[in-house]
Design an enzyme around this catalytic site. Structure first.
Site, PDB file in Angstrom:
ATOM      1  N   ASP A   1       5.409  -2.268  -4.263  1.00  0.00           N
ATOM      2  CA  ASP A   1       5.236  -1.765  -2.889  1.00  0.00           C
ATOM      3  C   ASP A   1       3.740  -1.479  -2.700  1.00  0.00           C
ATOM      4  O   ASP A   1       3.323  -0.320  -2.615  1.00  0.00           O
ATOM      5  CB  ASP A   1       6.096  -0.495  -2.732  1.00  0.00           C
ATOM      6  CG  ASP A   1       6.068   0.054  -1.322  1.00  0.00           C
ATOM      7  OD1 ASP A   1       5.461  -0.573  -0.437  1.00  0.00           O
ATOM      8  OD2 ASP A   1       6.662   1.134  -1.108  1.00  0.00           O
TER       9      ASP A   1
ATOM     10  N   CYS B   1       3.759  -4.261   3.595  1.00  0.00           N
ATOM     11  CA  CYS B   1       3.405  -3.806   4.957  1.00  0.00           C
ATOM     12  C   CYS B   1       2.406  -4.777   5.578  1.00  0.00           C
ATOM     13  O   CYS B   1       1.787  -4.451   6.589  1.00  0.00           O
ATOM     14  CB  CYS B   1       2.865  -2.383   4.923  1.00  0.00           C
ATOM     15  SG  CYS B   1       1.445  -2.180   3.848  1.00  0.00           S
TER      16      CYS B   1
HETATM   17  C1  LIG Z   1       2.616   1.435   0.350  1.00  0.00           C
HETATM   18  S1  LIG Z   1       2.357   2.771  -0.742  1.00  0.00           S
HETATM   19  C2  LIG Z   1       3.932   2.858  -1.543  1.00  0.00           C
HETATM   20  C3  LIG Z   1       4.239   4.138  -2.251  1.00  0.00           C
HETATM   21  C4  LIG Z   1       5.701   4.379  -2.587  1.00  0.00           C
HETATM   22  N1  LIG Z   1       6.350   3.206  -3.140  1.00  0.00           N
HETATM   23  C5  LIG Z   1       6.467   4.878  -1.370  1.00  0.00           C
HETATM   24  O1  LIG Z   1       7.266   4.145  -0.791  1.00  0.00           O
HETATM   25  O2  LIG Z   1       6.246   6.047  -0.977  1.00  0.00           O
HETATM   26  C6  LIG Z   1       1.275   2.070  -1.903  1.00  0.00           C
HETATM   27  C7  LIG Z   1       0.847   3.001  -3.008  1.00  0.00           C
HETATM   28  O3  LIG Z   1       0.041   2.242  -3.925  1.00  0.00           O
HETATM   29  C8  LIG Z   1      -0.990   3.072  -4.422  1.00  0.00           C
HETATM   30  N2  LIG Z   1      -2.006   2.144  -4.960  1.00  0.00           N
HETATM   31  C9  LIG Z   1      -3.030   1.518  -4.326  1.00  0.00           C
HETATM   32  N3  LIG Z   1      -3.656   0.660  -5.148  1.00  0.00           N
HETATM   33  C10 LIG Z   1      -3.020   0.727  -6.347  1.00  0.00           C
HETATM   34  C11 LIG Z   1      -3.181   0.063  -7.600  1.00  0.00           C
HETATM   35  N4  LIG Z   1      -4.136  -0.833  -7.787  1.00  0.00           N
HETATM   36  N5  LIG Z   1      -2.334   0.379  -8.592  1.00  0.00           N
HETATM   37  C12 LIG Z   1      -1.355   1.298  -8.428  1.00  0.00           C
HETATM   38  N6  LIG Z   1      -1.149   1.957  -7.266  1.00  0.00           N
HETATM   39  C13 LIG Z   1      -1.959   1.683  -6.233  1.00  0.00           C
HETATM   40  C14 LIG Z   1      -1.371   3.914  -3.229  1.00  0.00           C
HETATM   41  O4  LIG Z   1      -2.009   5.095  -3.628  1.00  0.00           O
HETATM   42  C15 LIG Z   1      -0.004   4.172  -2.593  1.00  0.00           C
HETATM   43  O5  LIG Z   1       0.576   5.342  -3.099  1.00  0.00           O
END
Ligand SMILES: C[S@@+](CC[C@H](N)C(=O)[O-])C[C@H]1O[C@@H](n2cnc3c(N)ncnc32)[C@H](O)[C@@H]1O
Length: 452
Positions: A383, A410
């Site tokens: 996600d 998204c």
């Molecule tokens: C669209 S959100 C989804 C979060 C969770 N699955 C939810 O539905 O609440 C994307 C998440 O990815 C994290 N993120 C961004 N880049 C990342 C990376 N390279 N590795 C791991 N997490 C990351 C962001 O901080 C965010 O919490």
């Protein structure tokens, strides 16, 4: 070829919508983008601006209106992008989103054989946002809250945000009134003066708990105690008032330092029967009702088995991991934002879930490490943010040989790019379900299934 002059008036038919909801009209193959114009409409258009390859026009008169048009639309919502497709009826919005996904899959991933399901919609297509991030600026000598005009930093004062929870609108307005009363100076981007940049308000959809965050250029806020007292007296369900200090002059919303001004550093809310603590910097889907439907679809697509080992990459506060934990043997989550991972660990405890393990780190490097350590997932949920998946992540994830990969996206464009990468690694896209997390706006969310 552009043969037009500014202020020319021409009669044209609108033939399409851009992915951001602007009407497209073509004259001799030269496209014009026109706000508040829908496919099938015939308009008298004023030429506003022309360039080599395209121009911008403005509707002067509707000669023929579309059946998909909503009467009496507030042009502020279109101009600011708060609700940039609110001039489309809701069923037409759902079709528009499905078509977005089909178009991008066909153009970018060259996939015409994938059945994109009808967009899953909602009756609650206004007042759904559980979070507001509102800029504060001075407009005509007065402190105002509102939204920037599209592609600018000119603040348009707004009192009714249409898509936000109504209580959030009230908290924003009352905070604005307090800032006026206590003469707290709004930030001025050019002069780099003033104290208050933004107000963020979050409200738990099920719990009603509210967090107010004041984003300021410096730590000291004059008469902050009186502001805190007034806010908490007026809104007893405020359980947290935070301050974030952002001394930089860029576009990033938050600076590194967070301070508690009142109460807890988080709010609690519920999703799919679990309770979550959510702190200021942590990601939390803005439409709780539809996020629950999205996660449920993701769970259905995964067809989980009791013995499954599962990875939740980009796990935020653990919402997917904790929603699937009782159906499987073990879940590993990875997320870059430390406070979100702290929330996720606490959320596991709160819900008495013991078979989950959350790590702070980048999904791409952590996935490679898990592969080396011999973790063998059966199902991987991803996600990611708008930029989609890192190529390294896809390489390691597919090397695990997982039975299924459930991709929540998204951004259909980066999703379509990643479809090709997954196919190169032997995973086939099976189905795509758009889910309307952002009614009245052009934003599209989808959940999809890949199998080996
Ligand atoms: C669209 S959100 C989804 C979060 C969770 N699955 C939810 O539905 O609440 C994307 C998440 O990815 C994290 N993120 C961004 N880049 C990342 C990376 N390279 N590795 C791991 N997490 C990351 C962001 O901080 C965010 O919490």
């Amino acid at each position: 070829m552009n043969n037009f002059n500014k202020n020319d008036i021409v009669e044209v038919e609108v033939i399409d919508l851009t992915h951001e909801g602007a009407g497209v009209a073509k004259i001799d193959n030269y496209p014009f983008f026109v706000e508040n114009a829908l496919p099938g409409e015939v308009i008298k258009m004023r030429v506003m601006k022309t360039g080599k390859n395209f121009g911008y026009g403005k509707v002067e008169e509707y000669v023929k209106e579309s059946d998909d048009r909503v009467g009496d639309v507030n042009s502020q919502y279109l101009r600011t992008g708060i609700a940039d497709i609110s001039h489309l009826t809701y069923p037409a919005q759902l079709d528009f989103k499905k078509k977005q996904v089909e178009t991008v899959l066909s153009k970018v991933a060259k996939k015409n054989d994938i059945k994109v399901m009808d967009t899953l919609g909602t009756e609650n297509n206004t007042g759904y946002r559980n979070k507001a991030q509102i800029p504060v600026r001075r407009v005509n000598g007065q402190t105002e809250t509102g939204f920037f005009r599209k592609n600018s930093h000119d603040l348009v004062p707004v009192e009714d945000f249409l898509i936000q929870d109504k209580e959030i609108d009230q908290v924003v307005l009352y905070t604005r009134d307090l800032l006026r009363r206590f003469d707290i100076k709004p930030y001025h981007e050019i002069n780099k003066t003033g104290l208050i940049r933004n107000i963020m308000v979050r409200r738990g959809h099920h719990s009603g708990e509210i967090m107010v965050t004041l984003i300021t250029t410096k730590k000291k806020i004059f008469r902050i105690d009186q502001i805190v007292d007034a806010l908490t007296e007026k809104f007893p369900n405020i359980v947290s008032i935070m301050q974030n200090v952002n001394e930089s002059h860029g576009n990033a919303l938050f600076g590194p330092d967070w301070f508690v001004l009142y109460g807890k550093e988080y709010i609690e809310d519920q999703m799919l029967g679990n309770t979550y603590q959510i702190s200021g910097p942590s990601f939390y889907q803005v439409n709780t009702e539809m996020a629950e439907k999205l996660y449920q679809k993701a769970i259905d697509f995964a067809d989980l088995k009791e013995d499954d080992v599962v990875i939740d990459a980009y796990s935020g506060i653990g919402s997917i991991a904790l929603s699937v934990a009782d159906k499987v043997k073990k879940v590993y989550g990875v997320e870059t934002v430390e406070s979100a991972v702290i929330n996720a660990g606490k959320n596991a405890e709160l819900n008495d879930i013991k078979n989950v393990d959350f790590t702070v780190g980048k999904a791409e490097t952590t996935m490679a490490r898990w592969l080396e350590e011999g973790i063998e997932p059966d199902v991987i949920f991803v996600d990611p943010p708008r930029k989609g998946l890192d190529e390294e992540f896809i390489k390691s994830a597919t090397k695990t040989g997982a039975r299924s990969i459930v991709y929540v996206s998204c951004n259909p464009s980066t999703f379509a790019r990643d479809v090709l990468r997954f196919e190169e690694e032997g995973y086939k896209l099976q189905k795509v379900q758009p889910v309307d997390l952002f009614p009245q706006t052009h934003h599209v969310e989808l959940v999809s299934l890949f199998t080996k």
